[in-house]
Design an enzyme around this catalytic site. Structure first.
Site, PDB file in Angstrom:
ATOM      1  N   GLU A 150       0.817  -1.210   0.000  1.00 50.48           N
ATOM      2  CA  GLU A 150       0.000   0.000   0.000  1.00 50.48           C
ATOM      3  C   GLU A 150       0.856   1.268   0.000  1.00 50.48           C
ATOM      4  OE1 GLU A 150      -3.036   0.103  -0.559  1.00 50.48           O
ATOM      5  OE2 GLU A 150      -3.872  -1.856  -0.037  1.00 50.48           O
TER       6      GLU A 150
ATOM      7  N   ARG B 195       0.730   3.813  -3.258  1.00 48.38           N
ATOM      8  CA  ARG B 195       0.112   5.104  -2.962  1.00 48.38           C
ATOM      9  C   ARG B 195       1.147   6.204  -2.753  1.00 48.38           C
ATOM     10  NH1 ARG B 195      -5.504   3.974   0.333  1.00 48.38           N
ATOM     11  NH2 ARG B 195      -5.622   1.725  -0.030  1.00 48.38           N
TER      12      ARG B 195
ATOM     13  N   ASP C 283      -5.205 -10.081  -7.949  1.00 50.14           N
ATOM     14  CA  ASP C 283      -5.600  -9.286  -9.112  1.00 50.14           C
ATOM     15  C   ASP C 283      -4.456  -8.579  -9.823  1.00 50.14           C
ATOM     16  OD1 ASP C 283      -5.283  -7.747  -6.844  1.00 50.14           O
ATOM     17  OD2 ASP C 283      -7.074  -6.519  -7.143  1.00 50.14           O
TER      18      ASP C 283
ATOM     19  N   GLU D 228     -12.231   0.602 -10.223  1.00 46.98           N
ATOM     20  CA  GLU D 228     -11.850  -0.352 -11.272  1.00 46.98           C
ATOM     21  C   GLU D 228     -12.721  -0.273 -12.527  1.00 46.98           C
ATOM     22  OE1 GLU D 228      -9.938  -1.340  -7.640  1.00 46.98           O
ATOM     23  OE2 GLU D 228     -12.106  -1.236  -8.024  1.00 46.98           O
TER      24      GLU D 228
END
Length: 673
Positions: free
Chosen positions: A304, A308, A437, A573
């Protein structure tokens, strides 16, 4: 006496004149003897005999002729230099073009078949005419004007200042590789026979904006203005109630902390730049300069914080050219490196950025596959900018290791990997949703980022897509929507996470870069499904997870939602894939679908005092049950993709020049040094 006589006394007498010469005349001095001194005195006497007017006229004529002579000489000299220079350039071009043809044909994509014979020039066969770079959007004090003032983004490596540099002989001789242009993009093959991961280029700086590179702007439209208004409303809540903190709690007018590093602010930096929000950007920059400190005793999640914070800082550096963001990126990048100190080189999930220690979660020694394989774009780019290969080496080792592992199912990978053994765990469960994913997303994007040379990445991606087709694709009833389910120990589940809606955009991106045409067809069917995940729900907003009906039942839709899955987190998404689909097809329906989603966000998640909130129940329009949390990715991803979706400016983050990380932070596609 005889002398005076009147008669001649003898022969007649002749008279003579006698001349006596002095000594000077005797030697000819002072007379005409054709000497230089005599001629000078003679000309001077004649000059003095002329009137003043005559002398003035003659002097003027001489001066005029002298000036004309100088001008003629200069003009002829420049013309001659131009002719000889052009001749030399022609010779150099003739020598360089054959080198370009052989430089690196492997990096040329082939998204469609050529209809004609385009000759021997690989960079012309399937591309638009090269474009000049454009002015970036952004704050004017950083030499970029906001989009309202009609400007464009300029990429780091745009056109390399013209064709002369493209065919410059000395560069070709040094590298024996050339810049290859594709659809206006400049893509870099690595300068050696090894993949890009084996060589780190020298540190670079974003190129400056040049006035001659500007072109007619594409105006901001009403839908884009609506996105700007939504962003400002969200930003108002963050500024008023959560400034400098990770996430806004808009209902309670407070904030929540995850890492204590201003996640929302950093995630939104490049969004503000792209939207042209000068004042907001400048205010956020001051906070980064004065208050963003990484030397603190706090555990952060490697994945993360990479996508980010590191991704956001690198992207903002590239768009703005402000070295502040690169320095901050280097700082956080170095502090994340202890995560890779494991027996297997598979990184731990958590890092204490103040103490320099790392560890797995308390309950397991596993990391998720998606997390360890979705940090590569950022660390590779950090190595390229800093010249320090340690960042890229660490993440490339992870990819090479995963490439060799057993436990895959036709390219599909399990969700977990052990940091001690380096082996997959929890075998037999395969999904394109949470925990797996972005592994598939980053296979393709790393291949594009590095110049399409790392064949292992491409092989793994292509094999995985075939695995999806073979094991995970099914069609629902009654509308026969194609969806991506899950496989658990041989049993198919009709469950599909909203996270899977990244896939249509990724498939379209691959097709655009020359992969199989049926990838685009699959993308078109899947984006329809993702849209229906919104359209078939009472609020027009998708839940976090849906289950599809495989058998027709009277009164039932394709989409079924379980009570535990009906929350919406303002995820990006579907909008992300809509952006890719519109950019590559030009079909306006994708913009219309995105507009519906934005209106429903405004209708059911907007908080009057500022900000937007996640909701617990997408099936209850009268009471969607707000959760009192605005995720940082709503500003970093969702609204950014909305703005880009509604734009008809293909050079606003040109997809032949930038690759988005999984947090929607654009990073440049590599080009040769």
């Amino acid at each position: 006496a005889a002398m005076y006589s009147g008669t001649a006394a003898g022969p007649p007498r002749r008279d003579f004149i006698s001349v006596t010469l002095g000594p000077e005349e005797a030697v000819g001095v002072g007379g005409y003897n054709n000497s230089k001194a005599w001629r000078r005195r003679s000309c001077w006497r004649k000059w003095k005999q002329l009137s003043r007017l005559q002398r003035s006229v003659i002097l003027f004529l001489f001066a005029f002729l002298a000036v004309c002579g100088v001008i003629s000489y200069t003009s002829m000299g420049e013309a001659w230099k131009s002719i000889t220079s052009k001749s030399l350039d022609d010779q150099r071009t003739e020598q360089a073009i054959p080198r370009l043809k052989l430089a690196n044909p492997a990096v040329l994509p082939a998204p469609q078949k050529a209809d004609a014979n385009h000759g021997d020039y690989p960079d012309l066969s399937l591309q638009k005419p090269p474009k000049l770079p454009h002015v970036r959007r952004g704050p004017s004090n950083l030499q970029i004007r906001a989009p309202q003032r009609a400007t464009r983004l300029k990429t780091r490596h745009d056109t390399m200042r013209a064709v002369e540099e493209l065919v410059e002989v000395d560069k070709v001789e040094k590298t024996e590789k050339s810049i290859i242009s594709w659809r206006g993009a400049v893509i870099e093959p690595d300068q050696s026979t090894e993949p890009p991961s084996s060589k780190i280029m020298e540190p670079e700086k974003p190129s400056s904006v040049e006035a001659e590179d500007q072109k007619e702007p594409v105006p901001i439209n009403e839908r884009q203005l609506a996105v700007i208004e939504a962003f400002r409303h969200a930003w108002k809540g963050y500024k008023d109630f959560a400034w400098g903190h990770d996430e806004l709690k808009p209902l309670s007018k407070s904030y929540s902390e995850w890492f204590g590093l201003g996640l929302t602010l950093i995630d939104a930096l490049d969004t503000m730049w792209i939207l042209g929000l000068k004042e907001e950007f400048e205010e956020a920059r001051k906070w980064v300069a004065n208050d963003l400190v990484f030397d603190k005793n706090v555990d952060v999640n490697l994945f993360e914080s990479t996508i980010r914070i590191l991704g956001g800082l690198l992207s903002t550096y590239h768009l703005s050219g402000d070295s502040l963001f690169l320095e901050k990126a280097k700082d956080i990048g170095n502090r994340l490196m202890p995560a890779f100190k494991t027996p297997s080189k598979i990184p731990y999930s958590d890092v204490n950025i103040g103490r320099g220690t790392a560890h797995p979660p308390r309950w397991t020694s596993d990391s998720t596959v998606a997390e360890v394989t979705s940090i590569q774009l950022e660390f590779r780019e950090l190595s390229r900018l800093t010249g320090d290969e340690k960042f890229q080496k660490a993440v490339d080792e992870v990819m090479k290791h995963v490439h060799t592992l057993s436990g895959k199912n036709d390219g599909l990978v399990p969700m977990f990997i052990n940091t001690n053994s380096g082996q997959f765990t929890h075998l037999g469960v395969y999904t394109l949703g949470a925990r797996a994913d972005s592994y598939y997303e980053y296979l393709l994007k790393q291949w594009i980022q590095g110049g399409k040379k790392e064949n292992e990445l491409l092989e793994d991606y292509m094999r995985a897509i075939e695995g999806v087709k073979k094991h995970l694709l099914q069609r629902s009833e009654p509308k026969k929507l194609t969806f991506v389910g899950e496989l658990a120990h041989g049993h198919f589940s009709a469950k599909m996470d909203h996270l899977v809606c990244f896939l249509p955009g990724t498939l379209a991106l691959g097709a655009h870069n020359g992969l199989a045409a049926d990838h685009m067809k699959l993308a078109e069917t899947l984006i329809e499904t993702c849209y229906q995940m919104y359209a078939q729900v009472e609020t027009g907003l998708s839940p976090e997870i849906v289950h599809f009906n495989l058998h027709a039942q009277k009164g039932h839709k394709d989409v079924e939602i379980k009570p535990a899955d009906r929350h919406n987190l303002l995820r990006p998404e579907t909008v992300e894939s809509l952006f890719y689909m519109y950019r590559f097809t030009g079909d306006k329906k994708y913009q219309d679908w995105g507009w519906e989603i934005l209106q429903n966000f405004n209708r059911y998640t907007r908080v009057p005092t500022g900000g937007y909130t996640s909701i617990n129940n997408v099936q209850n329009p009268s009471n969607p049950e707000p959760r009192d949390k605005m995720e940082s990715f709503f500003l970093g991803e969702t609204l950014k993709y909305m703005f880009l979706l509604f734009s008809d400016d293909i050079d606003l983050i040109n997809l032949d020049k930038y690759i988005f990380n999984t947090e929607a932070h654009p990073l440049p596609i590599w080009v040769p040094a």
